[in-house]
Motif scaffolding. Sequence first.
Motif, PDB file in Angstrom:
ATOM      1  N   PRO A   1      43.665  40.534  25.692  1.00  0.00           N
ATOM      2  CA  PRO A   1      42.877  41.469  25.186  1.00  0.00           C
ATOM      3  C   PRO A   1      41.595  41.830  24.591  1.00  0.00           C
ATOM      4  O   PRO A   1      40.875  40.193  24.348  1.00  0.00           O
ATOM      5  CB  PRO A   1      44.039  41.265  23.688  1.00  0.00           C
ATOM      6  CG  PRO A   1      45.162  40.889  24.861  1.00  0.00           C
ATOM      7  CD  PRO A   1      44.212  39.690  25.069  1.00  0.00           C
ATOM      8  N   ASP A   2      40.593  42.540  24.086  1.00  0.00           N
ATOM      9  CA  ASP A   2      39.513  42.989  24.159  1.00  0.00           C
ATOM     10  C   ASP A   2      38.579  41.708  25.135  1.00  0.00           C
ATOM     11  O   ASP A   2      37.251  41.181  24.501  1.00  0.00           O
ATOM     12  CB  ASP A   2      39.227  42.798  22.849  1.00  0.00           C
ATOM     13  CG  ASP A   2      40.067  43.221  21.500  1.00  0.00           C
ATOM     14  OD1 ASP A   2      40.246  44.535  22.091  1.00  0.00           O
ATOM     15  OD2 ASP A   2      40.943  42.962  20.492  1.00  0.00           O
ATOM     16  N   ALA A   3      39.152  41.714  26.426  1.00  0.00           N
ATOM     17  CA  ALA A   3      38.486  40.771  26.800  1.00  0.00           C
ATOM     18  C   ALA A   3      36.731  41.886  27.297  1.00  0.00           C
ATOM     19  O   ALA A   3      35.529  40.967  27.790  1.00  0.00           O
ATOM     20  CB  ALA A   3      39.161  40.199  27.999  1.00  0.00           C
ATOM     21  N   GLY A   4      36.477  42.680  27.824  1.00  0.00           N
ATOM     22  CA  GLY A   4      36.067  42.975  27.580  1.00  0.00           C
ATOM     23  C   GLY A   4      35.533  43.750  29.507  1.00  0.00           C
ATOM     24  O   GLY A   4      36.794  43.302  30.119  1.00  0.00           O
ATOM     25  N   ALA A   5      34.923  44.374  30.132  1.00  0.00           N
ATOM     26  CA  ALA A   5      34.966  44.962  31.193  1.00  0.00           C
ATOM     27  C   ALA A   5      33.492  43.927  32.654  1.00  0.00           C
ATOM     28  O   ALA A   5      33.000  43.793  31.450  1.00  0.00           O
ATOM     29  CB  ALA A   5      34.246  46.632  31.954  1.00  0.00           C
ATOM     30  N   SER A   6      33.842  44.068  33.055  1.00  0.00           N
ATOM     31  CA  SER A   6      33.242  43.433  34.685  1.00  0.00           C
ATOM     32  C   SER A   6      33.786  43.862  36.195  1.00  0.00           C
ATOM     33  O   SER A   6      34.567  44.073  36.000  1.00  0.00           O
ATOM     34  CB  SER A   6      34.205  41.755  34.569  1.00  0.00           C
ATOM     35  OG  SER A   6      34.064  41.372  35.714  1.00  0.00           O
ATOM     36  N   ALA A   7      32.104  44.416  36.415  1.00  0.00           N
ATOM     37  CA  ALA A   7      32.261  45.106  37.945  1.00  0.00           C
ATOM     38  C   ALA A   7      32.120  44.013  38.275  1.00  0.00           C
ATOM     39  O   ALA A   7      31.342  44.598  39.816  1.00  0.00           O
ATOM     40  CB  ALA A   7      31.832  46.538  37.344  1.00  0.00           C
ATOM     41  N   GLY A   8      31.958  43.145  38.488  1.00  0.00           N
ATOM     42  CA  GLY A   8      31.297  41.999  39.950  1.00  0.00           C
ATOM     43  C   GLY A   8      30.762  40.985  39.116  1.00  0.00           C
ATOM     44  O   GLY A   8      31.453  40.314  37.772  1.00  0.00           O
ATOM     45  N   GLY A   9      29.791  40.137  40.221  1.00  0.00           N
ATOM     46  CA  GLY A   9      29.620  38.991  39.644  1.00  0.00           C
ATOM     47  C   GLY A   9      28.598  37.975  40.484  1.00  0.00           C
ATOM     48  O   GLY A   9      29.306  38.134  42.097  1.00  0.00           O
ATOM     49  N   VAL A  10      28.089  36.918  39.816  1.00  0.00           N
ATOM     50  CA  VAL A  10      27.598  35.859  40.442  1.00  0.00           C
ATOM     51  C   VAL A  10      28.363  34.368  40.453  1.00  0.00           C
ATOM     52  O   VAL A  10      28.800  34.070  40.047  1.00  0.00           O
ATOM     53  CB  VAL A  10      26.469  35.654  40.364  1.00  0.00           C
ATOM     54  CG1 VAL A  10      25.705  34.773  41.399  1.00  0.00           C
ATOM     55  CG2 VAL A  10      25.756  36.850  40.372  1.00  0.00           C
ATOM     56  N   PHE A  11      28.446  34.356  42.212  1.00  0.00           N
ATOM     57  CA  PHE A  11      30.032  33.758  41.931  1.00  0.00           C
ATOM     58  C   PHE A  11      28.779  32.251  42.684  1.00  0.00           C
ATOM     59  O   PHE A  11      28.439  32.331  43.828  1.00  0.00           O
ATOM     60  CB  PHE A  11      31.338  33.855  42.651  1.00  0.00           C
ATOM     61  CG  PHE A  11      31.975  34.475  42.250  1.00  0.00           C
ATOM     62  CD1 PHE A  11      32.679  34.334  41.608  1.00  0.00           C
ATOM     63  CD2 PHE A  11      31.594  35.883  43.019  1.00  0.00           C
ATOM     64  CE1 PHE A  11      33.665  35.310  41.335  1.00  0.00           C
ATOM     65  CE2 PHE A  11      32.098  36.752  42.201  1.00  0.00           C
ATOM     66  CZ  PHE A  11      33.052  36.370  41.487  1.00  0.00           C
ATOM     67  N   ARG A  12      28.669  30.748  42.842  1.00  0.00           N
ATOM     68  CA  ARG A  12      28.358  29.483  42.529  1.00  0.00           C
ATOM     69  C   ARG A  12      29.292  29.117  43.869  1.00  0.00           C
ATOM     70  O   ARG A  12      29.921  29.010  43.406  1.00  0.00           O
ATOM     71  CB  ARG A  12      26.972  29.204  41.512  1.00  0.00           C
ATOM     72  CG  ARG A  12      26.090  30.027  41.046  1.00  0.00           C
ATOM     73  CD  ARG A  12      24.876  29.996  41.242  1.00  0.00           C
ATOM     74  NE  ARG A  12      23.957  30.169  40.386  1.00  0.00           N
ATOM     75  CZ  ARG A  12      23.018  31.731  40.924  1.00  0.00           C
ATOM     76  NH1 ARG A  12      23.565  31.790  41.867  1.00  0.00           N
ATOM     77  NH2 ARG A  12      22.060  31.298  39.918  1.00  0.00           N
TER      78      ARG A  12
END
Length: 438
Positions: free
Chosen positions: A378-389
């Motif tokens: 809940p209420d975690a916000g949105a994510s449309a991608g990312g950078v993975f090391r």
Amino acid sequence: MNNSLFAASAADLTIERIRALAARLDQVESLTLEYKSEYSASLVTTIAAMANTYGGMILVGINDRVEPGVERVVGVDAQATIDQIVSGCSTILDPPWEPAFFNVPFGDGSGRSVVVVRVDANVAPRPVLVKLKAPIRLSGRNATADRARLLQLAREEPSATALPMGQNVMSPNLDRDNEGKATADFVLRTGINLPMGEAGAWRPLSEKTVAALAQALDESAFPPALRNLGNGAIDYTTGFRPLGHNRARKARLVWQATGRPDEKKHLVEAIVSVELPEIYGTAPASQVASVTIDVIARVCQYAEGRGNAGWNHRYEVPDLATLFDGLLKTAVDPKVVAEIARIADIDTALVAQPRELHLVADRQVKELLYSGGLQEIPDAGASAGGVFRSNPALNLRSVTDRQEQVDDWLRQLGLDAGLTGMESVVGSYRAAAARTTT
């Protein structure tokens, strides 16, 4: 254990591995590798040359030539040799500087060892001079920096925290149509940067070398992983072939998949781009080439655009695991690495493992994933991608290390998307895969 002696820990530097390296006919002296049967002043010059270029490794106690009936690994007195190198670095190099030393004993009671000298260009001073000249490393030999390279070295600052070659990859962009809508579900990108050898710095790309790279890609784990992403919707595929912007110093190889032969929308595309530095305007020793691998997926958009025949598609975690693994496995595939090294005119040890993965999506990542076993926070916000090391301690050529890296990326993907349960989903997938193979 790290397969590369260039990056192996002290515990992984064994005489067996060194003997195996010396026995390889293809592992000749190169941009980053030198053999010395014993100490000499030229060894110190090689340390300076490697420090002023890309770094490297010197194996002291190994003959530089392979002759029938002659033992190549002869060994040295380790302590006496290290003392000589330290003294030489103190008196010959300006400023005085020491690389790292590793004593690798024969272990047979002879008291002989191979001394591994590892030169890290990221921490060496700039420039390292010998008799008021700056040696630099070319393919299997030392040379003297010209005025332009010397000035460049003088402007550089050593950095112990500098990212190794291969880590910096530009984030991809989603293409958009005339209405501003994204034309793909997501774009996945990884890649490497690599130095250029003497011939690679001026030689244009040939049709033969590009075709050889395309064949290596076709025979790799990449095409099956790409096809698997379609989840049964893919019926027609092409092999990797030149398409789009190809020039004398740029190659663009494309793999495409469709549901029907007459369809223009490609469900999955893979683009491997090789870009060599321009011949003019860059000092030869500082030229860097790039290899970029993009995966463009459109299965969700394809399913949504089928009208009554459409379906609500979501990417399943096992399919993404297969894609991640196939992508990494291809980047370290010996045939692919050999062709990339041939294009750049460097030894294969200089072709770095990918250390970044970029994801850019047309919607929230949680809307792309099949929700089985996953729950929203809940209420975690949105994510449309990312950078993975990636974990630099992992050797991506190892099946177990590569699996560990893939699982880490999947867990990060889930958490960044505001989802719980990814660890359990990944664990169940691995357990099921293990039962299938036993």
